[in-house]
Design a protein around this motif. Structure first.
Motif, PDB file in Angstrom:
ATOM      1  N   ASP A  22     -19.015  52.257 -13.160  1.00  0.00           N
ATOM      2  CA  ASP A  22     -19.970  51.145 -13.186  1.00  0.00           C
ATOM      3  C   ASP A  22     -19.601  50.143 -14.287  1.00  0.00           C
ATOM      4  N   LYS A  26     -18.439  46.258 -13.845  1.00  0.00           N
ATOM      5  CA  LYS A  26     -19.122  45.141 -14.509  1.00  0.00           C
ATOM      6  C   LYS A  26     -18.107  44.269 -15.251  1.00  0.00           C
ATOM      7  N   ASP A  29     -16.204  42.327 -12.503  1.00  0.00           N
ATOM      8  CA  ASP A  29     -17.042  41.291 -11.874  1.00  0.00           C
ATOM      9  C   ASP A  29     -17.315  40.127 -12.813  1.00  0.00           C
ATOM     10  N   SER A 224     -24.250  46.273 -19.250  1.00  0.00           N
ATOM     11  CA  SER A 224     -23.880  44.876 -18.975  1.00  0.00           C
ATOM     12  C   SER A 224     -23.622  44.120 -20.280  1.00  0.00           C
TER      13      SER A 224
END
Lengths: 241, 241
Positions: A22, A26, A29, A224
């Motif tokens: 994950d 992140k 992306d 994030s």
């Protein structure tokens, strides 16, 4: 051999493995990139030998330090320029590791504290494992940033632990199987107690909240925040949304 | 220090980075596991210094071999037991790498050929980069398995390359922005030509097909086939659906 224009990010992962992928997603992306070679090089050790962090902090379980250190040194030797750890609870051990590793750690709770301070948050709820909560990992950082820390009630905390260990870590990701009502009631209660931000400070929780479609503007995902800080530290640009 | 009960998977990644995280997620999702420590240890080098594979095969571009070899040796040294490569086109170079690396590669096209043979497929369409198609990477494996290979028409192949390079690798993942009509027409045409299976033999394509909601029972994703084979080779169990 030619080096990349960006620094290499080293990721001590496996805590859990899904949280590791994950974080990578992140970073990918959020990086401004038009082809493979525009992306930041990453070295990742998904080291599933690392013992449970909460058990070590609260119940005298096996220390995760030797295995985390082994990963850190492997990544340093393989060419990582700095290290990140996609596990909130594991940050309890980061100061200890930093003493024995030659490259710096980018610290997830510290980066999250900075962001909340910039946003002008005065009161934040910490949703995390018992290990993260009771060690005061986030509370320390928030207090230094002038932010008051709220915790779920003991009953609500049991629900948080169950979400992490009984559902997400076991791979149960069907929204109809997750304990939705309890989570909704907890969020409502924390907002009523004055929480301006909900820190989803265990890497499994943003996933659980997204599955339940409960991830709103008051939620803050430290993963994030860390991804964004790591992109900048590597020398790349964060993609505009 | 204690070793894990499973073998360590080494992943030569970064071709592209999103495909690397996708393969990791598939391995994690498909592994029978109830806690972090039940998962397979993985060492991952998302090496975005590796030059474009199709350019190297078809246009005399810089060879990816030195950088791929660097990653392979780094992973071997760090403790990987075997290697996998989440890029179909890069498999053109795997035989060359295998000669210089002490640990074995698990080969994605070969594993995919085995699966199609088991399924009794007699004619399969290969959707891939120009590099993968023109090098005959899959055609060779399929022919050996007694399966006839179909390719898209030259016009359709331009669309496949555009999907990979102009959309997915650039991070464009909004279904409304992808060239849906052309893809639908191509799938219909390939089925009409007798394709019993569509091999989505570039790591970006299963993502594009999923975004467009066109991933059906005739689609075969070599990344999923590789994930499944890697779990078994590591000694773990594939989760029952």
């Amino acid at each position: 051999m030619e080096k990349h224009k960006f620094k290499t990010i080293g990721i001590i992962g496996g805590m859990g493995p899904a949280a590791t992928a994950d974080l990578m997603n992140k970073i990918i992306d959020m990086t401004e990139a038009a082809k493979d070679q525009d992306h930041i090089p990453m070295l990742v050790d998904s080291n599933t030998c690392i013992p449970d962090r909460t058990l070590a902090i609260l119940e005298g379980g096996e220390s995760p330090v030797p295995q985390m250190l082994r990963s850190a040194k492997r990544l340093e030797q393989a060419g990582a320029d700095f290290l990140i750890v996609p596990c909130n609870t594991a940050h309890f051990f980061v100061p200890q590791l930093q003493k024995e590793v030659g490259i710096p750690f980018l610290n997830m709770p510290q980066e999250t504290g900075k962001l909340l301070q910039q946003k002008g948050i005065k009161r934040a709820a910490v949703l995390a494992t018992n290990g993260t909560c009771q060690s005061g990992l986030y509370e320390k950082v928030l207090t230094e940033a002038g932010i008051e820390t709220l915790y779920p009630s003991p009953e609500q905390q049991k629900l948080v632990m169950s979400l992490i260990y009984d559902y997400i870590k076991k791979g149960i990701t069907d929204p109809n199987k997750l304990p939705r009502e309890g989570v909704v009631a907890m969020i409502k209660d924390l907002h009523a107690r004055g929480a301006q931000a909900l820190l989803l400070a265990c890497t499994e929780l943003p996933l659980a909240f997204s599955i339940l479609d409960l991830y709103d503007d008051t939620c803050v995902d430290p993963t994030s925040v860390l991804a964004c800080a790591a992109i900048q530290k590597a020398g790349a640009t964060v993609r505009k949304k």
